[in-house]
Design a protein around this motif. Sequence first.
Motif, short mmCIF file in Angstrom:
data_model
loop_
_atom_site.label_atom_id
_atom_site.label_comp_id
_atom_site.label_asym_id
_atom_site.label_seq_id
_atom_site.Cartn_x
_atom_site.Cartn_y
_atom_site.Cartn_z
N ILE A 85 -12.10 -28.63 39.19
CA ILE A 85 -13.34 -29.03 38.53
C ILE A 85 -14.29 -27.85 38.31
N GLN A 86 -13.95 -26.66 38.86
CA GLN A 86 -14.72 -25.46 38.54
C GLN A 86 -14.21 -24.84 37.24
N ARG A 87 -12.88 -24.76 37.12
CA ARG A 87 -12.28 -24.16 35.92
C ARG A 87 -12.50 -25.04 34.70
N PHE A 88 -12.41 -26.37 34.90
CA PHE A 88 -12.64 -27.31 33.81
C PHE A 88 -13.96 -28.03 34.07
N SER A 89 -14.92 -27.79 33.21
CA SER A 89 -16.24 -28.38 33.39
C SER A 89 -16.86 -28.62 32.01
N PRO A 90 -17.86 -29.51 31.94
CA PRO A 90 -18.49 -29.81 30.64
C PRO A 90 -19.12 -28.57 30.02
N GLY A 101 -18.00 -39.69 28.59
CA GLY A 101 -17.68 -38.36 29.10
C GLY A 101 -18.27 -38.10 30.47
N GLN A 102 -19.52 -38.56 30.68
CA GLN A 102 -20.16 -38.40 31.98
C GLN A 102 -19.42 -39.21 33.04
N CYS A 103 -18.98 -40.40 32.68
CA CYS A 103 -18.21 -41.23 33.61
C CYS A 103 -16.89 -40.56 33.97
N ALA A 104 -16.23 -39.96 32.96
CA ALA A 104 -14.95 -39.28 33.20
C ALA A 104 -15.13 -38.12 34.16
N GLU A 112 -7.76 -32.76 33.29
CA GLU A 112 -8.55 -31.61 32.83
C GLU A 112 -9.58 -32.03 31.79
N ALA A 113 -9.21 -32.97 30.93
CA ALA A 113 -10.17 -33.48 29.95
C ALA A 113 -11.31 -34.22 30.64
N MET A 114 -10.98 -35.04 31.65
CA MET A 114 -12.01 -35.75 32.39
C MET A 114 -12.96 -34.78 33.07
N ALA A 115 -12.40 -33.74 33.71
CA ALA A 115 -13.24 -32.74 34.37
C ALA A 115 -14.11 -32.00 33.37
N VAL A 145 -13.61 -35.67 21.98
CA VAL A 145 -12.80 -36.77 22.49
C VAL A 145 -11.39 -36.25 22.72
N PHE A 146 -10.78 -36.64 23.84
CA PHE A 146 -9.41 -36.24 24.14
C PHE A 146 -8.48 -37.43 23.97
N VAL A 147 -7.30 -37.19 23.39
CA VAL A 147 -6.34 -38.26 23.15
C VAL A 147 -4.98 -37.88 23.73
N LEU A 148 -4.35 -38.83 24.42
CA LEU A 148 -2.98 -38.65 24.89
C LEU A 148 -2.16 -39.87 24.45
#
Length: 366
Positions: free
Chosen positions: A175-180, A339-342, A285-288, A269-272
Motif C-alpha cells: 500500500i506504499q508502492r500503490f497509493s492514490p 475508490g475511497q472504499c477500495a 493494486e488497483a484498490m490500493a 476505473v480499473f476493469v478485470l
Amino acid sequence: MKEKVAIVHVVHRFDTGGLENGMVNLINRLDPSVYRHSIVTMKGHSELFAERIKTDNVTFYDLAKGNGQDLGIFLRLNRLLKTLRPDVLHTRNTATLEMQLVGWWRRVPLRIHGEHGWDVNDMHGSNPRYQKLRRFMRRFVHQWVALSVEARDYLLNTIGVAPERVNHICNGVDIQRFSPQPSTDSDSLVVGCVGRLAAVKNHTMLATAFVDAWHYARERNTTLKLHLIGDGDCRGAVEKILIDGGCIKDCWLAGNRSDVPDLMGQMDVFVLPSLAEGISNTILEAMASGLPVVATAVGGNVELVQHEQSGFLVDVDAGALATALKRYVDEPALIQQQGQCARQLAEEKFSIDAMTAAYDGLYRSH
C-alpha cells in the motif's frame, strides 16, 4: 552460524504476471538473513521482470523444457535438486505440479504446491485430466496453498486433500508502492486494465464492452479512454475490435511495462474481465491505488470486490460490463466514492505483511 532455509520455487516462466508478481512481493519481504531462494523455470525468465527482485539472495535456473512431452526435464531437475539440497520445494499451478515427484524422490523435507488461478483449459478446476493429476499428486505434496476460497474448497471437496494440509493464504498488496494519485487527465474518463493479453483474461470482452460504452459516452459529451497494460496472444484480436468500433484513437495498448504504479495513477476505473481468476494482484493494486474495480464475478474476484461499494461485480457478458462502465459516465461521483472504499479495504483486509507472515510460518514448519 545457522544455515539459511533453502527454498526452490518452480514456475513455468518468470515473467510479467500476477503469480510472478506475488512471488516478487514475497521474496522481497522475507528475511534475507533467514532464507536463500532458487527460482527454477521451465521456460526461462524475463531479465527486466527479474529486476523487480531487490534482494541479493536469489539465483535463477532454467530447465529449458522442450515443446510437448519432455521427460528429460525430470532428470534435469533431479540433478539440480541434488546440487541445491533444498529444505523446501514450492511449485505453483498445474504446469509445475509433476515436478513434486522429483522433490519426493530427492526427499525434500517440505514440499508445497500453490493453486494460484485457473488455466483456460481448466476453468474452475473442471478438467478431468487435471483433477486426476491433482488426486494422484496428493501423496507427494505435504502442504497445499490456495489463494482463494474457491481454490480452497476445490482442494478439500473435489480433490480430497485433508484439511490440515490446505492453507488459505490470500495475496497482499504494497500500500506504499500503490497509493492514490491525483488524476492527470481531468477531461477524460480513463478505464484501465493490467494483465497478460491471454484468452483466460478475456480482454476481447472488455474491448467489445468499451466500444459500446465509448459510443454511449460520446453521445453525452464525455471522452472515454482505454489503457491496456500488458501483452500477449490476444492483442491482435483486441485491436481489431477497437479499430472496427471506431474508438482506437482513444485507446492505448501499452504492452508490458515496469511503471505500473504510475500508470494506475492515470486511470479512473480499473476493469478485470477474466473468465476465471484466483486472487488477482492487479485488483489489489488497483484498490490500493484508490480505483473502483469492475470485475467479472468469478473465482477470487468476489472475495476482493464489494459490489456497489468498492466497484461492481458483473456477469461474464460484454453487455453487463458495458452497463457498469456507463454508470461511471452518468454518475462520475461514484469514482471517488468507490475508490475511497477500495483503498480502505486494501489497507484493512489485504496486508502484504499478513501474507508474508503466513508464508514465513509455512516455510519454517519443515
